[in-house]
Structure formats: C-alpha cells, structure tokens
Design a protein around this motif. Structure first.
Motif, PDB file in Angstrom:
ATOM      1  N   ALA A  51     -18.872  18.306  24.937  1.00 47.18           N
ATOM      2  CA  ALA A  51     -18.795  17.024  24.030  1.00 47.18           C
ATOM      3  C   ALA A  51     -20.008  16.517  23.633  1.00 47.18           C
ATOM      4  CB  ALA A  51     -17.591  16.015  23.822  1.00 47.18           C
ATOM      5  N   VAL A  52     -20.931  16.238  24.998  1.00 47.22           N
ATOM      6  CA  VAL A  52     -21.921  15.416  24.927  1.00 47.22           C
ATOM      7  C   VAL A  52     -22.830  16.321  24.342  1.00 47.22           C
ATOM      8  CG1 VAL A  52     -23.758  14.764  26.902  1.00 47.22           C
ATOM      9  CG2 VAL A  52     -21.408  14.195  27.152  1.00 47.22           C
ATOM     10  N   VAL A  53     -22.879  18.143  24.976  1.00 47.73           N
ATOM     11  CA  VAL A  53     -24.365  18.997  23.819  1.00 47.73           C
ATOM     12  C   VAL A  53     -23.592  18.743  22.943  1.00 47.73           C
ATOM     13  CG1 VAL A  53     -25.219  20.455  23.905  1.00 47.73           C
ATOM     14  CG2 VAL A  53     -24.348  19.845  26.463  1.00 47.73           C
ATOM     15  N   ALA A  54     -22.922  18.430  21.814  1.00 48.15           N
ATOM     16  CA  ALA A  54     -22.822  18.524  20.769  1.00 48.15           C
ATOM     17  C   ALA A  54     -22.632  17.148  20.046  1.00 48.15           C
ATOM     18  CB  ALA A  54     -21.111  19.219  19.532  1.00 48.15           C
ATOM     19  N   GLU A  55     -22.823  16.985  20.383  1.00 51.17           N
ATOM     20  CA  GLU A  55     -23.149  14.682  20.380  1.00 51.17           C
ATOM     21  C   GLU A  55     -25.050  14.786  20.256  1.00 51.17           C
ATOM     22  OE1 GLU A  55     -22.992  10.141  21.065  1.00 51.17           O
ATOM     23  OE2 GLU A  55     -21.481  11.745  21.703  1.00 51.17           O
ATOM     24  N   ALA A  56     -25.343  15.129  21.467  1.00 52.17           N
ATOM     25  CA  ALA A  56     -26.672  15.823  20.574  1.00 52.17           C
ATOM     26  C   ALA A  56     -27.446  16.389  20.854  1.00 52.17           C
ATOM     27  CB  ALA A  56     -27.488  16.377  22.737  1.00 52.17           C
ATOM     28  N   THR A  57     -26.414  17.258  20.488  1.00 53.62           N
ATOM     29  CA  THR A  57     -27.395  18.399  19.275  1.00 53.62           C
ATOM     30  C   THR A  57     -27.553  18.111  17.908  1.00 53.62           C
ATOM     31  OG1 THR A  57     -26.684  20.134  20.690  1.00 53.62           O
ATOM     32  CG2 THR A  57     -26.873  20.352  18.086  1.00 53.62           C
ATOM     33  N   ALA A  58     -25.990  16.817  17.723  1.00 57.39           N
ATOM     34  CA  ALA A  58     -25.560  16.850  16.036  1.00 57.39           C
ATOM     35  C   ALA A  58     -27.667  15.230  15.680  1.00 57.39           C
ATOM     36  CB  ALA A  58     -24.641  16.115  16.089  1.00 57.39           C
ATOM     37  N   GLU A  59     -27.310  14.895  16.795  1.00 55.90           N
ATOM     38  CA  GLU A  59     -28.102  13.326  16.768  1.00 55.90           C
ATOM     39  C   GLU A  59     -29.613  14.266  16.736  1.00 55.90           C
ATOM     40  OE1 GLU A  59     -29.867  10.341  20.261  1.00 55.90           O
ATOM     41  OE2 GLU A  59     -27.691  10.321  19.764  1.00 55.90           O
ATOM     42  N   LEU A  60     -29.928  15.349  17.583  1.00 53.73           N
ATOM     43  CA  LEU A  60     -31.338  15.454  17.148  1.00 53.73           C
ATOM     44  C   LEU A  60     -31.638  16.065  15.653  1.00 53.73           C
ATOM     45  CD1 LEU A  60     -33.931  16.877  18.403  1.00 53.73           C
ATOM     46  CD2 LEU A  60     -32.729  19.080  18.839  1.00 53.73           C
ATOM     47  N   LEU A  61     -30.197  16.884  15.576  1.00 56.87           N
ATOM     48  CA  LEU A  61     -30.842  17.506  14.195  1.00 56.87           C
ATOM     49  C   LEU A  61     -30.649  16.640  12.682  1.00 56.87           C
ATOM     50  CD1 LEU A  61     -28.126  20.807  14.307  1.00 56.87           C
ATOM     51  CD2 LEU A  61     -30.626  20.522  14.441  1.00 56.87           C
ATOM     52  N   SER A  62     -30.474  15.668  12.695  1.00 53.39           N
ATOM     53  CA  SER A  62     -30.159  14.766  12.233  1.00 53.39           C
ATOM     54  C   SER A  62     -32.164  13.902  11.897  1.00 53.39           C
ATOM     55  CB  SER A  62     -29.124  13.753  11.775  1.00 53.39           C
ATOM     56  OG  SER A  62     -29.060  12.604  12.984  1.00 53.39           O
ATOM     57  N   ALA A  63     -32.191  14.073  12.547  1.00 53.17           N
ATOM     58  CA  ALA A  63     -33.266  12.886  13.491  1.00 53.17           C
ATOM     59  C   ALA A  63     -34.506  13.761  13.283  1.00 53.17           C
ATOM     60  CB  ALA A  63     -33.506  12.360  15.219  1.00 53.17           C
ATOM     61  N   ILE A  64     -34.597  15.561  13.651  1.00 54.59           N
ATOM     62  CA  ILE A  64     -35.921  16.009  13.403  1.00 54.59           C
ATOM     63  C   ILE A  64     -36.486  16.081  11.827  1.00 54.59           C
ATOM     64  CG2 ILE A  64     -35.929  17.240  15.811  1.00 54.59           C
ATOM     65  CD1 ILE A  64     -34.832  19.798  14.044  1.00 54.59           C
ATOM     66  N   GLU A  65     -37.475  16.125  11.878  1.00 53.55           N
ATOM     67  CA  GLU A  65     -38.082  16.254  10.377  1.00 53.55           C
ATOM     68  C   GLU A  65     -38.864  17.729  10.653  1.00 53.55           C
ATOM     69  OE1 GLU A  65     -41.031  14.105   6.926  1.00 53.55           O
ATOM     70  OE2 GLU A  65     -39.922  12.653   8.610  1.00 53.55           O
TER      71      GLU A  65
END
Length: 74
Positions: A51-65
């Motif tokens: 769950a923590v890795v999935a949350e961090a992954t979603a956060e990363l994907l929404s932030a990277i350009e």
C-alpha cells in the motif's frame, strides 16, 4: 520473479491505472522481501508495504514531468 517492473510513465505507458500501480507495487515488494505470498505472521507488514509503495508510486507519477510531453494529472 525475474520479470522487470513495467515503466509506468509516458511515453512508455500513457494510460496508467490504479491496477497498474498496485501490480507494480506488489511485484516490487515481492522482489525485495523474497516472498511471493508471505506467511500469515508477515501478511500485515507485507500488505502495508504494498500500500505504501503504491501510494508513493501514484504520487511520483502525478508529480514528474517528462520532457516533450504534457504533464499528466493522474
């Protein structure tokens, strides 16, 4: 266990779903823990890590350009 985790950012993957993110997180936790399915006494820690890795992954994907493409609002 020897498969590579799929790249989830453009241009490799345009339509990333929550299922894709969850699958990548599960594969990552399986790889680093060495468990395909943990024993009952490790299940809570294993599931929490996914769950923590999935949350961090979603956060990363929404932030990277990514250069040359529009920023995703995933």
């Amino acid at each position: 266990m020897c498969r590579s985790i799929k790249t989830l950012r453009p241009p490799f993957s345009e339509d990333v779903t929550e299922i894709d993110i969850q699958a990548a997180a599960l594969q990552y936790v399986r790889k680093i823990s060495g468990f395909r399915k943990p024993a009952a006494h490790n299940a809570e820690a294993f599931d929490r890590a996914v769950a923590v890795v999935a949350e961090a992954t979603a956060e990363l994907l929404s932030a990277i350009e990514v250069r040359g493409s529009a920023k995703s609002t995933g």
